[in-house]
Design a protein around this motif. Structure first.
Motif, PDB file in Angstrom:
ATOM      1  N   LEU A  43      82.527  61.410   9.462  1.00  0.00           N
ATOM      2  CA  LEU A  43      81.221  60.950   8.975  1.00  0.00           C
ATOM      3  C   LEU A  43      80.475  62.055   8.232  1.00  0.00           C
ATOM      4  N   THR A  44      80.593  63.286   8.704  1.00  0.00           N
ATOM      5  CA  THR A  44      79.910  64.394   8.027  1.00  0.00           C
ATOM      6  C   THR A  44      80.513  64.664   6.657  1.00  0.00           C
ATOM      7  N   THR A  45      81.854  64.706   6.558  1.00  0.00           N
ATOM      8  CA  THR A  45      82.467  64.954   5.252  1.00  0.00           C
ATOM      9  C   THR A  45      82.202  63.807   4.291  1.00  0.00           C
ATOM     10  N   THR A  46      82.174  62.586   4.803  1.00  0.00           N
ATOM     11  CA  THR A  46      81.862  61.446   3.945  1.00  0.00           C
ATOM     12  C   THR A  46      80.423  61.519   3.443  1.00  0.00           C
ATOM     13  N   ALA A  47      79.500  61.846   4.328  1.00  0.00           N
ATOM     14  CA  ALA A  47      78.095  61.962   3.915  1.00  0.00           C
ATOM     15  C   ALA A  47      77.903  63.076   2.896  1.00  0.00           C
ATOM     16  N   MET A  48      78.561  64.211   3.113  1.00  0.00           N
ATOM     17  CA  MET A  48      78.431  65.315   2.161  1.00  0.00           C
ATOM     18  C   MET A  48      79.079  64.984   0.817  1.00  0.00           C
ATOM     19  N   SER A  49      80.201  64.272   0.838  1.00  0.00           N
ATOM     20  CA  SER A  49      80.843  63.871  -0.418  1.00  0.00           C
ATOM     21  C   SER A  49      79.967  62.886  -1.191  1.00  0.00           C
ATOM     22  N   LEU A  50      79.407  61.931  -0.484  1.00  0.00           N
ATOM     23  CA  LEU A  50      78.515  60.981  -1.155  1.00  0.00           C
ATOM     24  C   LEU A  50      77.263  61.678  -1.684  1.00  0.00           C
ATOM     25  N   TRP A  51      76.762  62.656  -0.947  1.00  0.00           N
ATOM     26  CA  TRP A  51      75.615  63.431  -1.407  1.00  0.00           C
ATOM     27  C   TRP A  51      75.965  64.191  -2.687  1.00  0.00           C
ATOM     28  N   ALA A  52      77.179  64.710  -2.771  1.00  0.00           N
ATOM     29  CA  ALA A  52      77.617  65.415  -3.977  1.00  0.00           C
ATOM     30  C   ALA A  52      77.655  64.462  -5.177  1.00  0.00           C
ATOM     31  N   PHE A  53      78.099  63.229  -4.957  1.00  0.00           N
ATOM     32  CA  PHE A  53      78.109  62.254  -6.042  1.00  0.00           C
ATOM     33  C   PHE A  53      76.694  61.910  -6.496  1.00  0.00           C
ATOM     34  N   VAL A  54      75.794  61.759  -5.547  1.00  0.00           N
ATOM     35  CA  VAL A  54      74.398  61.461  -5.894  1.00  0.00           C
ATOM     36  C   VAL A  54      73.797  62.611  -6.696  1.00  0.00           C
ATOM     37  N   CYS A  55      74.024  63.831  -6.249  1.00  0.00           N
ATOM     38  CA  CYS A  55      73.480  64.996  -6.954  1.00  0.00           C
ATOM     39  C   CYS A  55      74.073  65.136  -8.349  1.00  0.00           C
ATOM     40  N   SER A  56      75.370  64.869  -8.487  1.00  0.00           N
ATOM     41  CA  SER A  56      75.988  64.994  -9.808  1.00  0.00           C
ATOM     42  C   SER A  56      75.466  63.944 -10.772  1.00  0.00           C
ATOM     43  N   THR A  57      74.955  62.846 -10.247  1.00  0.00           N
ATOM     44  CA  THR A  57      74.377  61.821 -11.110  1.00  0.00           C
ATOM     45  C   THR A  57      73.058  62.286 -11.718  1.00  0.00           C
ATOM     46  N   PHE A  58      72.271  63.029 -10.951  1.00  0.00           N
ATOM     47  CA  PHE A  58      70.938  63.409 -11.406  1.00  0.00           C
ATOM     48  C   PHE A  58      70.856  64.787 -12.049  1.00  0.00           C
ATOM     49  N   ILE A  59      71.875  65.606 -11.901  1.00  0.00           N
ATOM     50  CA  ILE A  59      71.835  66.958 -12.461  1.00  0.00           C
ATOM     51  C   ILE A  59      72.704  66.992 -13.707  1.00  0.00           C
ATOM     52  N   ALA A  60      72.087  67.311 -14.839  1.00  0.00           N
ATOM     53  CA  ALA A  60      72.805  67.223 -16.111  1.00  0.00           C
ATOM     54  C   ALA A  60      73.442  68.546 -16.532  1.00  0.00           C
ATOM     55  N   SER A  61      72.770  69.662 -16.323  1.00  0.00           N
ATOM     56  CA  SER A  61      73.290  70.929 -16.846  1.00  0.00           C
ATOM     57  C   SER A  61      74.014  71.723 -15.768  1.00  0.00           C
ATOM     58  N   GLN A  62      74.898  72.587 -16.213  1.00  0.00           N
ATOM     59  CA  GLN A  62      75.674  73.407 -15.292  1.00  0.00           C
ATOM     60  C   GLN A  62      74.792  74.419 -14.575  1.00  0.00           C
ATOM     61  N   GLU A  63      73.817  74.986 -15.268  1.00  0.00           N
ATOM     62  CA  GLU A  63      72.937  75.982 -14.653  1.00  0.00           C
ATOM     63  C   GLU A  63      72.093  75.349 -13.536  1.00  0.00           C
ATOM     64  N   ALA A  64      71.585  74.151 -13.800  1.00  0.00           N
ATOM     65  CA  ALA A  64      70.791  73.472 -12.778  1.00  0.00           C
ATOM     66  C   ALA A  64      71.645  73.100 -11.578  1.00  0.00           C
ATOM     67  N   ARG A  66      74.326  74.697 -10.540  1.00  0.00           N
ATOM     68  CA  ARG A  66      74.630  75.928  -9.813  1.00  0.00           C
ATOM     69  C   ARG A  66      73.436  76.353  -8.957  1.00  0.00           C
ATOM     70  N   SER A  67      72.247  76.293  -9.524  1.00  0.00           N
ATOM     71  CA  SER A  67      71.039  76.659  -8.773  1.00  0.00           C
ATOM     72  C   SER A  67      70.833  75.729  -7.573  1.00  0.00           C
ATOM     73  N   PHE A  68      71.028  74.436  -7.800  1.00  0.00           N
ATOM     74  CA  PHE A  68      70.879  73.477  -6.715  1.00  0.00           C
ATOM     75  C   PHE A  68      71.920  73.717  -5.630  1.00  0.00           C
ATOM     76  N   ALA A  69      73.162  74.026  -6.019  1.00  0.00           N
ATOM     77  CA  ALA A  69      74.223  74.267  -5.041  1.00  0.00           C
ATOM     78  C   ALA A  69      73.923  75.503  -4.191  1.00  0.00           C
ATOM     79  N   ILE A  70      73.405  76.552  -4.807  1.00  0.00           N
ATOM     80  CA  ILE A  70      73.054  77.760  -4.053  1.00  0.00           C
ATOM     81  C   ILE A  70      71.921  77.460  -3.073  1.00  0.00           C
ATOM     82  N   MET A  71      70.915  76.720  -3.540  1.00  0.00           N
ATOM     83  CA  MET A  71      69.794  76.345  -2.676  1.00  0.00           C
ATOM     84  C   MET A  71      70.283  75.460  -1.522  1.00  0.00           C
TER      85      MET A  71
END
Length: 128
Positions: A43-64, A66-71
């Motif tokens: 359940l944790t890996t599924t939730a984190m994978s789905l969260w990654a898909f959601v984030c990739s939908t809203f983040i357009a640039s590579q720099e943003a 990277r910053s979001f991933a570090i945060m």
């Protein structure tokens, strides 16, 4: 098709994590049910994978991204364990329940709170 591949990938991660804990003889894994950890990891890996898909939908640039991933990394592995240790054991007043519901939306909070409960439940040392 990609959804099924992702689900099976998460199953492999959950299964390998649980089997590694059992093979290494870690007390936390050997004293609890196999399905408990397998489902927790799945359940944790599924939730984190789905969260990654959601984030990739809203983040357009590579720099943003990277910053979001570090945060997110800092939030997940530094802040979340501390906050979940403080917040979850509190009394079950309506305000605390609302806080728990709000924090449960962030995927690592339920994972770390469950792991804390499991560690406390299987530990030979009683806190006091």
């Amino acid at each position: 098709m990609a959804t099924f591949v992702l689900f099976y990938y998460n199953q492999v991660l959950g299964l390998s994590g649980t089997l590694a804990g059992l093979a290494l003889g870690i007390e936390l894994f050997s004293e609890n049910a196999f399905t408990l950890y397998f489902l927790l990891f799945l359940l944790t890996t599924t939730a984190m994978s789905l969260w990654a898909f959601v984030c990739s939908t809203f983040i357009a640039s590579q720099e943003a991204a990277r910053s979001f991933a570090i945060m997110w990394y800092i939030l997940t592995f530094v802040v979340v364990p501390v906050v979940s240790r403080i917040c979850w054991p509190m009394n079950n007043t309506p305000t605390v329940r609302q806080t728990k519901k709000g924090l449960s939306v962030i995927a690592p909070f339920p994972f770390f709170s469950t792991m804390s409960d499991l560690i406390d439940g299987t530990s030979d040392v009683q806190g006091g």
